[in-house]
Design a protein around this motif. Structure first.
Motif, PDB file in Angstrom:
ATOM      1  N   THR A 144     -52.322 -67.339 -47.639  1.00 40.49           N
ATOM      2  CA  THR A 144     -52.137 -65.868 -47.440  1.00 40.49           C
ATOM      3  C   THR A 144     -53.659 -65.643 -48.087  1.00 40.49           C
ATOM      4  O   THR A 144     -54.693 -64.663 -47.626  1.00 40.49           O
ATOM      5  CB  THR A 144     -51.488 -65.255 -48.699  1.00 40.49           C
ATOM      6  OG1 THR A 144     -50.270 -65.974 -48.692  1.00 40.49           O
ATOM      7  CG2 THR A 144     -51.275 -63.671 -48.146  1.00 40.49           C
ATOM      8  N   HIS A 196     -45.510 -63.264 -46.418  1.00 41.59           N
ATOM      9  CA  HIS A 196     -47.331 -62.969 -46.298  1.00 41.59           C
ATOM     10  C   HIS A 196     -47.922 -64.205 -45.554  1.00 41.59           C
ATOM     11  O   HIS A 196     -48.873 -64.273 -44.950  1.00 41.59           O
ATOM     12  CB  HIS A 196     -47.849 -62.266 -47.484  1.00 41.59           C
ATOM     13  CG  HIS A 196     -47.328 -61.091 -47.665  1.00 41.59           C
ATOM     14  ND1 HIS A 196     -47.136 -60.282 -48.764  1.00 41.59           N
ATOM     15  CD2 HIS A 196     -47.207 -60.090 -46.739  1.00 41.59           C
ATOM     16  CE1 HIS A 196     -46.793 -59.108 -48.696  1.00 41.59           C
ATOM     17  NE2 HIS A 196     -46.608 -58.775 -47.318  1.00 41.59           N
ATOM     18  N   THR A 199     -47.874 -64.499 -42.172  1.00 45.33           N
ATOM     19  CA  THR A 199     -48.625 -63.972 -41.281  1.00 45.33           C
ATOM     20  C   THR A 199     -49.706 -64.814 -40.949  1.00 45.33           C
ATOM     21  O   THR A 199     -50.344 -64.409 -39.965  1.00 45.33           O
ATOM     22  CB  THR A 199     -49.119 -62.476 -42.090  1.00 45.33           C
ATOM     23  OG1 THR A 199     -49.729 -62.831 -43.251  1.00 45.33           O
ATOM     24  CG2 THR A 199     -47.972 -61.695 -42.543  1.00 45.33           C
ATOM     25  N   VAL A 200     -50.228 -65.650 -42.052  1.00 40.93           N
ATOM     26  CA  VAL A 200     -51.313 -66.472 -41.670  1.00 40.93           C
ATOM     27  C   VAL A 200     -51.041 -67.832 -40.729  1.00 40.93           C
ATOM     28  O   VAL A 200     -51.385 -68.214 -39.791  1.00 40.93           O
ATOM     29  CB  VAL A 200     -51.982 -67.029 -43.019  1.00 40.93           C
ATOM     30  CG1 VAL A 200     -53.113 -68.018 -42.802  1.00 40.93           C
ATOM     31  CG2 VAL A 200     -52.777 -65.667 -43.508  1.00 40.93           C
ATOM     32  N   VAL A 252     -44.173 -58.065 -38.669  1.00 39.02           N
ATOM     33  CA  VAL A 252     -45.285 -58.516 -38.953  1.00 39.02           C
ATOM     34  C   VAL A 252     -45.690 -59.870 -38.751  1.00 39.02           C
ATOM     35  O   VAL A 252     -46.892 -60.128 -38.767  1.00 39.02           O
ATOM     36  CB  VAL A 252     -45.405 -58.217 -40.725  1.00 39.02           C
ATOM     37  CG1 VAL A 252     -46.856 -58.486 -41.359  1.00 39.02           C
ATOM     38  CG2 VAL A 252     -44.948 -56.677 -40.945  1.00 39.02           C
TER      39      VAL A 252
END
Ligand code: SF4
Lengths: 371, 88
Positions: A144, A196, A199-200, A252
């Protein structure tokens, strides 16, 4: 059930809780790990675990970036901070993480120039403003956070800034999960995957969990409803005899992650052969260091880093907490010798740490008895 | 530092360095958008340590903000840290 009325949609929360009850097999015990500290925070804040049947247990994983930094690396950081001319920049949470001889906050009180920054780009600005000083950024965090450090270093290089280096402690999410799955003292039924970090990296890197270990994983959002839904999705997989990577947080997290961020990681970092984790010991290929192209920006090459290795304090059971073997309040010093004001272990420092989350929300007082 | 906080892009301030002004819960700060494929005024993004990590739609952004507000102290601390930030 007292917190459900604070959910975005309390009725949906109740309905999901009822569906979860209908999905579990009564005689079976389910142990699900939430990997991410953000999830731990939501679970305690909203009492998500109170909405689950007795036989569904949530255990906390190693996904709090501050919690996993070993004492020796803090000591190394403090040694660099004390070098002549150094401005040592760190995230606020890291200031209070205890090394074997105190924290960075204490080093600052002793005269080291330690400054809190919100972003690695703030550290770079400080380097620009103080060309006669050496500015070191203490980089921590999973995938992240690592792309932010990477872009900052690319910018430093592009501008030809010479007085900026990174003391890199970035870690990657997959190796500790594999280590946990290999560990004999832990029997898990499934994972609530980190939102999160995904998301990467996307959902794809977690495919080994069903493929190699026959366990389901559901990437989850951070709202209490997200977590309930993810728990339900995991339990449904188990009930139907499926195990796969599912993405509850599709709104997301793209399945392939953020390709731009992955590219900059690739350019700036390479895997270390080993990295030490607080309480988990050395894990192969789990830490990042600067690649050869960025060697000029590597604090470990510019300064004499002592490479201190210290055992965790005897009283500290963070390792067991990070592995989900014990719950925070089962640690002998929890809430007595170890509090957020005077932490002994890292899990008490960051608000995402399991012990701090427990402590701050007063959960220890009303927790059901452990059997 | 662990939080990712939604903000709305107000304007691009330095395109070469991917810097944009973003409104985060009423705080206007400069944020790096270089990890995104592109973002412009009006877009909602999730911000972590001064970088936009991903774009989100408005509904998601507002829901996340609501969740963070109810978190209390951790979110206030994050906003305080953000206020002290001066990314260039
Ligand atoms: S109470 Fe303190 S020492 Fe014990 S596990 Fe938690 S953080 Fe570590």
């Amino acid at each position: 059930m007292k917190f459900v009325d604070e959910f975005r949609d309390a009725d949906l929360g109740q309905a999901l809780a009822a569906e979860i009850v209908a999905t579990v097999e009564p005689g079976r015990h389910y142990k699900l790990m939430e990997v991410c500290g953000g999830h731990t925070h939501t679970i305690y804040k909203y009492g998500v675990d109170d909405l689950l049947p007795e036989n569904v247990e949530l255990v906390h994983g190693p996904g709090c970036p501050v919690c996993v930094i070993p004492m020796g690396r803090v000591d190394d950081g403090i040694a660099v901070a004390h070098e002549d001319g150094v401005i040592f920049t760190v995230f606020g949470d890291m200031m209070r993480v205890p090394g074997s001889r105190g924290t960075l906050l204490e080093a600052k009180a002793e005269g080291a120039d330690v400054r809190m920054v919100y972003s690695p780009l703030d550290a770079l600005r400080i380097a620009r403003e103080n060309p006669e000083r050496e500015v070191v950024f203490f980089a921590v965090g999973f995938e992240t956070t690592a792309p932010s450090t990477a872009l900052t270093l690319m910018r430093a290089k592009a501008e030809g800034i010479r007085n900026f280096t990174c003391f890199c402690n970035h870690v990657t999410i997959v190796p500790p999960l594999r280590a946990l799955l290999e560990s004999p003292d832990l029997r898990l039924d499934g994972f609530i995957g980190p939102g999160h970090v995904s998301t990467v990296v996307g959902a794809r890197p977690f495919e080994f969990i069903p493929a190699d270990y026959d366990k389901p994983i559901v990437i989850s959002g951070f709202e209490p409803l997200d977590l309930l839904q993810s728990v339900h999705m995991i339990l449904r997989q188990l009930a139907e005899g499926r195990c796969e990577v599912e993405n509850q947080y599709k709104r997301v997290v793209p399945y392939d992650g953020n390709t731009q961020a992955l590219r900059v990681l690739e350019e700036v970092f390479e895997l270390r052969p080993h990295f030490e984790w607080r309480g988990l010991g050395f894990i192969s290929h789990s830490g990042l260091k600067l690649s050869g192209a960025y060697a000029d920006y590597d604090a470990e090459l510019r300064f004499t880093v002592p490479g201190i290795r210290v055992a965790d304090p005897k009283a500290c059971q963070c390792g067991e907490v990070l592995k989900g073997v014990i719950r925070p309040w089962e640690c002998k010093v929890f809430g007595t010798a170890c509090t957020p004001e005077r932490p002994i272990g890292t899990c008490m420092v960051s608000s995402e740490g399991a012990c701090a989350a427990y402590y701050n929300f007063g959960r220890f007082a009303r927790e059901r008895e452990v059997v | 530092m662990c939080l990712a906080v939604p903000g709305q892009v107000v304007e691009l301030v330095d395109e070469a360095n991917h810097l944009a002004r973003v409104d985060v819960a009423g705080v206007l700060r400069t944020v790096n958008i270089g990890l995104l494929d592109g973002a412009g005024p009006g877009d909602w993004v999730l911000i972590h340590v001064g970088f936009a990590l991903s774009k989100v739609d408005e509904e998601e952004a507002l829901a996340t903000l609501g969740l963070l507000r109810r978190m209390g102290e951790a979110f206030e601390q994050e906003l305080e840290d953000l206020k002290a930030s001066a990314i260039q």
